[in-house]
Design an enzyme around this catalytic site. Structure first.
Site, mmCIF file in Angstrom:
data_model
loop_
_atom_site.group_PDB
_atom_site.id
_atom_site.type_symbol
_atom_site.label_atom_id
_atom_site.label_comp_id
_atom_site.label_asym_id
_atom_site.label_seq_id
_atom_site.Cartn_x
_atom_site.Cartn_y
_atom_site.Cartn_z
ATOM 1 C CG ASP A 19 -1.762 1.222 1.358
ATOM 2 O OD1 ASP A 19 -2.409 1.574 0.353
ATOM 3 O OD2 ASP A 19 -1.798 1.876 2.431
ATOM 4 C CB SER A 20 0.154 4.777 -0.638
ATOM 5 O OG SER A 20 -1.030 4.790 0.129
ATOM 6 C CE1 TYR A 51 2.897 5.364 -3.314
ATOM 7 C CE2 TYR A 51 1.666 3.482 -4.149
ATOM 8 C CZ TYR A 51 2.850 4.023 -3.684
ATOM 9 O OH TYR A 51 3.969 3.226 -3.587
ATOM 10 C CB CYS A 82 -2.749 1.035 -2.548
ATOM 11 S SG CYS A 82 -2.900 2.775 -2.889
ATOM 12 C CG ASN A 83 -9.292 1.103 -3.527
ATOM 13 O OD1 ASN A 83 -10.186 0.663 -4.227
ATOM 14 N ND2 ASN A 83 -9.155 0.751 -2.260
ATOM 15 C CD GLU A 163 -2.919 9.189 6.634
ATOM 16 O OE1 GLU A 163 -2.295 10.242 6.548
ATOM 17 O OE2 GLU A 163 -2.667 8.173 5.971
ATOM 18 C CB CYS A 195 -10.052 4.979 -0.070
ATOM 19 S SG CYS A 195 -8.588 5.687 0.707
ATOM 20 C CG HIS A 197 -6.811 5.852 4.879
ATOM 21 N ND1 HIS A 197 -5.982 5.285 3.934
ATOM 22 C CD2 HIS A 197 -6.015 6.603 5.694
ATOM 23 C CE1 HIS A 197 -4.747 5.685 4.158
ATOM 24 N NE2 HIS A 197 -4.734 6.481 5.212
#
Ligand code: DGL
Length: 276
Positions: A19-20, A51, A82-83, A163, A195, A197
């Site tokens: 993932d990013s 990303y 990661c999408n 985040e 996503c 998150h």
């Protein structure tokens, strides 16, 4: 029907997930819940985060470097958690890997789910600018020929919001309401959390819709797809579980302390610089 391997892949080998950053730990967590016996090697490209606002070319370049690192670790399968990287880099990564391992992304399992559950219906998608502007979901859904009306909206404020720990409460509710009230996202039967998150704000999104719209958590669907894939290809790990391994390309104490939020438990992150 998925293609079986015609080569020898070692079933005891680890699953590489990248993932990013550490958001992809939501996917790793879902995988661990469904497949506790599998060993995970995780790479979060925290040096290049996010990303979602990067160009396709940049994301592709990072994805190839990470893929090589996971191949060097002997992974039997690489899951692009990661999408944004799934949208920008999946085809290239698949070509790069060839028959050395299998590559899965987080978009195709969700598209398969729509084919089963939502023909003829209107479905929303929220994600980063990269994911939405790439129109990869749109193209894949159109190719199903199931008359699914996919309505997409980039929701770039949600990653920093999550985040910073604003997963519920007034600020989260107001930003979520602002996005989900957009004219493009009306009369939906379901909405895709496109996503890494967004599983952390799933409850807030369900509340916005008063639970009348299905909130599709791609991490759970992806973990189930991975489970089916390993079963179908006789690739379940049969030997005793080995410890998982988590790497990042840039280390801060804040990344490490956020792992609990995304993975459900605190984990140690090892700093590994990407070559080049
Ligand atoms: N992991 C990214 C995704 O799923 C979100 C964070 C970022 O923009 O890097 O699209």
């Amino acid at each position: 029907m998925a293609q079986r391997f015609n080569m020898s892949i070692v079933s005891s080998a680890p699953i590489g997930i990248f993932d990013s950053g550490i958001g992809g730990l939501t996917v790793a967590r879902a995988v661990k819940t469904v497949l506790p016996q599998e060993q995970i090697i995780y790479f979060g490209d925290t040096a290049h985060l996010p990303y979602g606002d990067k160009s396709t070319a940049a994301i592709q370049a990072y994805s190839i470097k990470i893929t090589q690192l996971l191949l060097d670790k002997g992974c039997k399968l690489i899951l692009i958690a990661c999408n944004s990287a799934s949208a920008a880099g999946y085809e290239l990564v698949k070509e790069y890997v060839g028959n050395k391992a299998k590559v899965l992304n987080v978009i195709d399992p969700v598209v398969d789910y729509l084919r089963e559950q939502y023909p003829g219906k209107t479905v929303g998608l929220i994600g980063t600018k990269q994911t939405v502007n790439s129109e990869v979901y749109l193209e894949k859904v159109k190719a199903l020929n199931q008359n699914i009306n996919l309505q997409s909206l980039a929701t770039p404020l949600l990653v920093p919001l999550i985040e910073e720990g604003f997963c519920q409460g007034e600020i989260a509710e107001r930003i979520i309401a602002k996005y989900l009230s957009d004219p493009r996202l009306q009369a939906l039967q379901a909405i895709i959390l496109g996503c890494t998150h967004y599983p952390l704000i799933k409850t807030a999104i369900q509340s916005f819709y008063d639970s009348k719209v299905e909130v599709i958590d791609s991490s759970e669907i992806v973990a189930q797809a991975l489970n089916s894939y390993l079963g179908y290809n006789n690739l379940y790990r049969k030997s005793p579980a080995q410890p998982d391994y988590f790497m990042v390309s840039d280390f801060t104490a804040s990344f490490e302390s956020s792992t609990k939020q995304f993975f459900g438990e605190s984990i140690h992150l090892e700093l590994i610089h990407l070559e080049g």
